[in-house]
Design a protein around this motif. Structure first.
Motif, PDB file in Angstrom:
ATOM      1  N   ASP A 272      49.596  98.990  90.535  1.00 33.26           N
ATOM      2  CA  ASP A 272      48.191  98.778  90.888  1.00 33.26           C
ATOM      3  C   ASP A 272      47.640  99.810  91.860  1.00 33.26           C
ATOM      4  O   ASP A 272      46.859 100.684  91.482  1.00 33.26           O
ATOM      5  CB  ASP A 272      48.011  97.358  91.450  1.00 33.26           C
TER       6      ASP A 272
ATOM      7  N   GLU B  27      50.106  90.941  90.544  1.00 32.10           N
ATOM      8  CA  GLU B  27      49.139  91.890  89.954  1.00 32.10           C
ATOM      9  C   GLU B  27      49.457  92.131  88.474  1.00 32.10           C
ATOM     10  O   GLU B  27      48.555  92.406  87.679  1.00 32.10           O
ATOM     11  CB  GLU B  27      49.139  93.224  90.723  1.00 32.10           C
TER      12      GLU B  27
ATOM     13  N   HIS C 195      40.454  88.386  93.401  1.00 37.91           N
ATOM     14  CA  HIS C 195      40.423  89.119  94.669  1.00 37.91           C
ATOM     15  C   HIS C 195      39.338  88.658  95.640  1.00 37.91           C
ATOM     16  O   HIS C 195      39.494  88.841  96.845  1.00 37.91           O
ATOM     17  CB  HIS C 195      40.280  90.623  94.406  1.00 37.91           C
TER      18      HIS C 195
ATOM     19  N   HIS D  93      49.379  90.450  99.834  1.00 35.63           N
ATOM     20  CA  HIS D  93      48.210  90.625  98.971  1.00 35.63           C
ATOM     21  C   HIS D  93      48.367  89.870  97.637  1.00 35.63           C
ATOM     22  O   HIS D  93      47.470  89.134  97.218  1.00 35.63           O
ATOM     23  CB  HIS D  93      47.973  92.124  98.731  1.00 35.63           C
TER      24      HIS D  93
ATOM     25  N   VAL E 154      46.126  86.906  95.971  1.00 30.90           N
ATOM     26  CA  VAL E 154      45.494  87.097  94.655  1.00 30.90           C
ATOM     27  C   VAL E 154      45.929  85.973  93.698  1.00 30.90           C
ATOM     28  O   VAL E 154      45.128  85.487  92.883  1.00 30.90           O
ATOM     29  CB  VAL E 154      45.842  88.493  94.084  1.00 30.90           C
TER      30      VAL E 154
END
Ligand SMILES: O=C(O)C(=O)C[C@@H](O)[C@H](O)[C@H](O)COP(=O)(O)O
Ligand SMILES: [Zn+2]
Length: 359
Positions: free
Chosen positions: A134, A182, A245, A262, A266
Motif C-alpha cells: 500500500d 489493507e 479510512h 493503521h 482500517v
C-alpha cells in the motif's frame, strides 16, 4: 511491475534477496551520488547494514538517519531530523532519500524527499507488509497532525520501489496482520479473486507460506498500481482506496496514534462502512456478514472499545475527502464494489459506531 504517474513511470521490484542487490539495482535505474537512508531502530537492527553495504559497494556515498519506531513519531519534529541530516550530508538535487522501513518511514522520508531542495530523488524500500502492498505505491507522502492523520503532505512519486519478500519473515504477528487488513481491503473493494483466495487459503497466508504471500502481495500491488495510474492525485477513482479510512483515521487520531495500528483501525473502519451501507439500504446484511467473516478469519478487530462516538464523528471532519464541508464516505453495495456517498446522516453514523462499542 511498472507504475505510471502522470508523465513518469517507475519500476516496482518484487522478489527475494533485493536488499543485498539494492545498490546494483539503483545503479541500473540510473541513480548516482549521495543517498540518505532513513530508517528506525527496529528495522535498522535487521537491515541497515546490508543496505548500506550494498549501496557503498555500488559506489554511492551513503549516510543514515534514524527516527524512533511508531506512528506517533510520524510528525513534524521528526521530519526536521531528516532535513538536518540532509543539510549535514550536503544532499544535492539529484541525491536520493531512501526510505528503509514501514509506512511511517516511507511517508515521512517521502515527504522529506518531496520538500528538501524542493525535491530530491526518493527510493522506497518497504519492510512491512502494509508498506509493500500500500503505502510505498502511489506517491502519497505525509506526516500526521495531532488533529488528523496525514494532514501535512504531498503527492510525490518514488524513482524506484524495492519490495524484498524475505523481510516479511522478521515481521511480528501484529504488524503482519495490520498489512493483511489493507490486502483484505483490496479484495473487498475490487479484486474478487483476491477476496476468494484470502477466504480459501487463510491457513497458508497466516503461516506466511511464500507462494500464498506472493499471490496476495502481487495482486494487491497490481490493483493499487492500476488505480493510482488512472488517478494519481485522487480526483476521482483513487478515493476507493480510502475504504474504511475515514473512520479508521478518526480512531487513530482520537487515540493519539498509540492504540491502533493503521491496519487495525482500517479493519474497524471497513466493518463500520459495511454496517453503514446496510443501514442505508445500499447493501444487504450479507455484506456485513462477509466483511466480518474475512476480518475475523485474520483476527483483525471489528469493534470500538468505548471511544465516544461524537468525538470520532468530529474527527472525521479532517478527512481529506471532505468537500464543501460535506463528509464523503466510501461505502459498498456488495463485496468487490464501492461507491462514494456525501449524504449519510450523522445520526446513522453515530448509531452504527455505538452499536460497534463506541460510547
Ligand atoms: O493510496 C491511497 O490513495 C490510499 O488511500 C491508501 C490508504 O491505504 C493509505 O492509508 C493512504 O495513505 C491514506 O491516504 P489519506 O489521503 O486518506 O491520508
Ligand atoms: Zn491505509
Amino acid at each position: 511491475m511498472e507504475i505510471k504517474a502522470e508523465t513518469e513511470t517507475y519500476p516496482l521490484y518484487l522478489g527475494s534477496g533485493l536488499l543485498a542487490r539494492a545498490g546494483a539495482i539503483l545503479r541500473e535505474e540510473g541513480l548516482t551520488g549521495k543517498v540518505l537512508v532513513v530508517t528506525n531502530p527496529t528495522v535498522g537492527a535487521f537491515y541497515l547494514a546490508v543496505v548500506v553495504k550494498a549501496l557503498a559497494e555500488a559506489g554511492f556515498d551513503v549516510q543514515t538517519v534514524t527516527i524512533p519506531d511508531g506512528e506517533v513519531y510520524k510528525r513534524l519534529d521528526q521530519l526536521t531530523k531528516v532535513y538536518d541530516a540532509a543539510v549535514v550530508g550536503c544532499l544535492e538535487r539529484d541525491s536520493t532519500i531512501l526510505a528503509l522501513g514501514g509506512g511511517v518511514i516511507g511517508d515521512l522520508a517521502g515527504f522529506a524527499a518531496a520538500t528538501y531542495l524542493r525535491g530530491v530523488r526518493l527510493v522506497q524500500v518497504p519492510t512491512s507488509l502494509l508498506a509493500q502492498v500500500d503505502s510505498s505505491i502511489g506517491g502519497k507522502v505525509a506526516v500526521n497532525h495531532r488533529e488528523g492523520k496525514n494532514l501535512i503532505g504531498s503527492f510525490y512519486q518514488p524513482s524506484v520501489v524495492l519490495s524484498d519478500l524475505e523481510v516479511l519473515t522478521t515481521l511480528n504477528e501484529r504488524e503482519f496482520k495490520t498489512g493483511l487488513a489493507e490486502i483484505i481491503k483490496v479484495g473487498l473493494i475490487g479484486d474478487c479473486t483476491l477476496d476468494a483466495f484470502l477466504r480459501q487459503h487463510s491457513t497458508a497466508v497466516r503461516r506466511r507460506e511464500p507462494e500464498a504471500l506472493l499471490e496476495i502481495i502481487a495482486r494487491a500491488c497490481a490493483f493499487k498500481a492500476q488505480v493510482v495510474t488512472e488517478d494519481v492525485r485522487e480526483k476521482g477513482r483513487r478515493a476507493i482506496l480510502n475504504y474504511g479510512h475515514t473512520i479508521g483515521h478518526a480512531l487513530e487520531a482520537e487515540t493519539g496514534y498509540t492504540v491502533y495500528r493503521h491496519g487495525e483501525a482500517v479493519a474497524i473502519g471497513m466493518a463500520a462502512a459495511a454496517a453503514i451501507s446496510v443501514e442505508l439500504g445500499l447493501a444487504t446484511p450479507e455484506l456485513s456478514r462477509a466483511t466480518l467473516e474475512v476480518l475475523t478469519l485474520y483476527e483483525l478487530p471489528t469493534t470500538i472499545a468505548g471511544i465516544p462516538a461524537e468525538q470520532l464523528l468530529a474527527r472525521m471532519a479532517w478527512d481529506k475527502k471532505v468537500k464543501n464541508g460535506r463528509l464523503r464516505l466510501v461505502l459498498s453495495p456488495r463485496v468487490g464494489d464501492v461507491l462514494v456517498k456525501d449524504d449519510v446522516p450523522p445520526e446513522l453514523i453515530l448509531a452504527v459506531l455505538r452499536r460497534m462499542g463506541a460510547a
